[in-house]
Enzyme design. Structure first.
Site, mmCIF file in Angstrom:
data_model
loop_
_atom_site.group_PDB
_atom_site.id
_atom_site.type_symbol
_atom_site.label_atom_id
_atom_site.label_comp_id
_atom_site.label_asym_id
_atom_site.label_seq_id
_atom_site.Cartn_x
_atom_site.Cartn_y
_atom_site.Cartn_z
ATOM 1 N N SER A 154 0.821 -1.212 0.000
ATOM 2 C CA SER A 154 0.000 0.000 0.000
ATOM 3 C C SER A 154 0.859 1.268 0.000
ATOM 4 O O SER A 154 1.997 1.268 0.466
ATOM 5 C CB SER A 154 -0.907 0.031 1.235
ATOM 6 O OG SER A 154 -1.645 -1.159 1.339
HETATM 7 N N1 SAH Z 1 -0.531 -5.299 3.956
HETATM 8 C C1 SAH Z 1 0.271 -5.561 2.762
HETATM 9 C C2 SAH Z 1 -0.427 -5.181 1.469
HETATM 10 C C3 SAH Z 1 -1.600 -6.003 1.232
HETATM 11 S S1 SAH Z 1 -2.041 -6.319 -0.440
HETATM 12 C C4 SAH Z 1 1.619 -4.899 2.837
HETATM 13 O O1 SAH Z 1 1.911 -4.185 3.793
HETATM 14 O O2 SAH Z 1 2.412 -5.135 1.919
HETATM 15 C C5 SAH Z 1 -3.370 -7.404 -0.004
HETATM 16 C C6 SAH Z 1 -2.942 -8.807 0.337
HETATM 17 O O3 SAH Z 1 -4.112 -9.484 0.791
HETATM 18 C C7 SAH Z 1 -2.413 -9.599 -0.845
HETATM 19 O O4 SAH Z 1 -1.152 -10.104 -0.548
HETATM 20 C C8 SAH Z 1 -3.444 -10.707 -1.021
HETATM 21 O O5 SAH Z 1 -2.908 -11.935 -1.454
HETATM 22 C C9 SAH Z 1 -4.000 -10.821 0.384
HETATM 23 N N2 SAH Z 1 -5.324 -11.444 0.510
HETATM 24 C C10 SAH Z 1 -6.428 -11.289 -0.271
HETATM 25 N N3 SAH Z 1 -7.447 -12.032 0.204
HETATM 26 C C11 SAH Z 1 -6.987 -12.663 1.314
HETATM 27 C C12 SAH Z 1 -7.568 -13.567 2.243
HETATM 28 N N4 SAH Z 1 -8.829 -13.999 2.156
HETATM 29 N N5 SAH Z 1 -6.805 -14.025 3.253
HETATM 30 C C13 SAH Z 1 -5.508 -13.626 3.386
HETATM 31 N N6 SAH Z 1 -4.905 -12.774 2.534
HETATM 32 C C14 SAH Z 1 -5.638 -12.302 1.511
#
Ligand code: SAH
Length: 214
Positions: free
Chosen positions: A63
């Site tokens: 993000s």
């Molecule tokens: N917090 C992260 C950015 C998140 S991007 C950082 O600091 O880099 C969103 C992430 O959520 C992605 O890696 C995606 O694979 C994950 N995601 C999406 N759906 C999910 C779920 N149901 N359970 C766990 N992770 C999930």
């Protein structure tokens, strides 16, 4: 990197975060210290302090710095709190929470991202972060309840298991709304058994995929 990452972080915090109204001094000092460029691939290190999200592989993103700051400030994390993050991604947000002194539990559904983030956090000696490969829309029932819950992917609604796993007096922050379109950053507070919901602002996140997601 030829450019001094410490100076780039100072500029990032001053121009993107303080300038937009974030004031929590502990959060600002964590973001001035934490080497964000180590959470992206080396070829992209120079872009790590720019005012936008960046690709981290597998179609996912780390993000934008301001959004990390805004979500973290809304969460009001105190040292020793038990925090659940859904969507580990690069591990940067989890590291911010850990540096604030929280006991962090973070769930990622994509194996490669999960492994990379786990290794990265361990190499930074952030032993107060626990990373699990799973569908985070189900929460982490064996560790619940959580003082704080942060969802860093956008879903159609707040997954009911997460609301159930939020402690009394707890706060939950999540982008809610249509996939790949403008979503609303929602703050949920559990007070006297009641669930209060507030819309904060428009945001755009990658999809929350799972039983209670897309
Ligand atoms: N917090 C992260 C950015 C998140 S991007 C950082 O600091 O880099 C969103 C992430 O959520 C992605 O890696 C995606 O694979 C994950 N995601 C999406 N759906 C999910 C779920 N149901 N359970 C766990 N992770 C999930």
């Amino acid at each position: 990197m030829r450019v001094d990452p410490r100076r780039m972080r100072e500029r990032m915090v001053d121009e993107q975060i303080v300038a937009r109204g974030i004031t929590d001094p502990r959060l600002l000092s964590v973001m001035r210290e934490l080497p964000r460029h180590l959470f992206v691939e080396e070829a992209m290190a120079k872009q790590a302090y720019m005012d936008n999200p960046l690709p981290i592989g597998e179609g996912q993103t780390i993000s934008q710095p301001y959004i990390v700051a805004l979500m973290t400030e809304l969460l009001q994390v105190e040292p020793g709190m038990k925090v659940l993050e859904i969507g580990t991604g690069s591990g940067y947000q989890a590291a911010v929470l850990a540096k604030l002194g929280a006991d962090v539990h973070t769930v990622e559904r994509i194996p490669k991202l999960c492994e990379t983030a786990r290794d990265r956090l361990r190499s930074m000696a952030l032993f107060n972060v626990h990373v699990k490969l799973d569908d985070g829309t189900l929460g982490w029932p064996s560790i619940a309840p959580f003082d704080r819950i942060l969802v860093t992917a956008g879903g159609p609604e707040v997954p009911p298991p997460l609301v159930d796993q939020l402690a009394e007096g707890g706060r939950l922050v999540m982008p809610v709304g249509p996939a790949r379109r403008l979503q609303s950053l929602v703050l949920i507070e559990k007070k006297d058994g009641q669930v209060l919901r507030q819309d904060i602002c428009g945001v755009q996140f990658v999809d929350l995929v799972g039983a209670h997601g897309w």
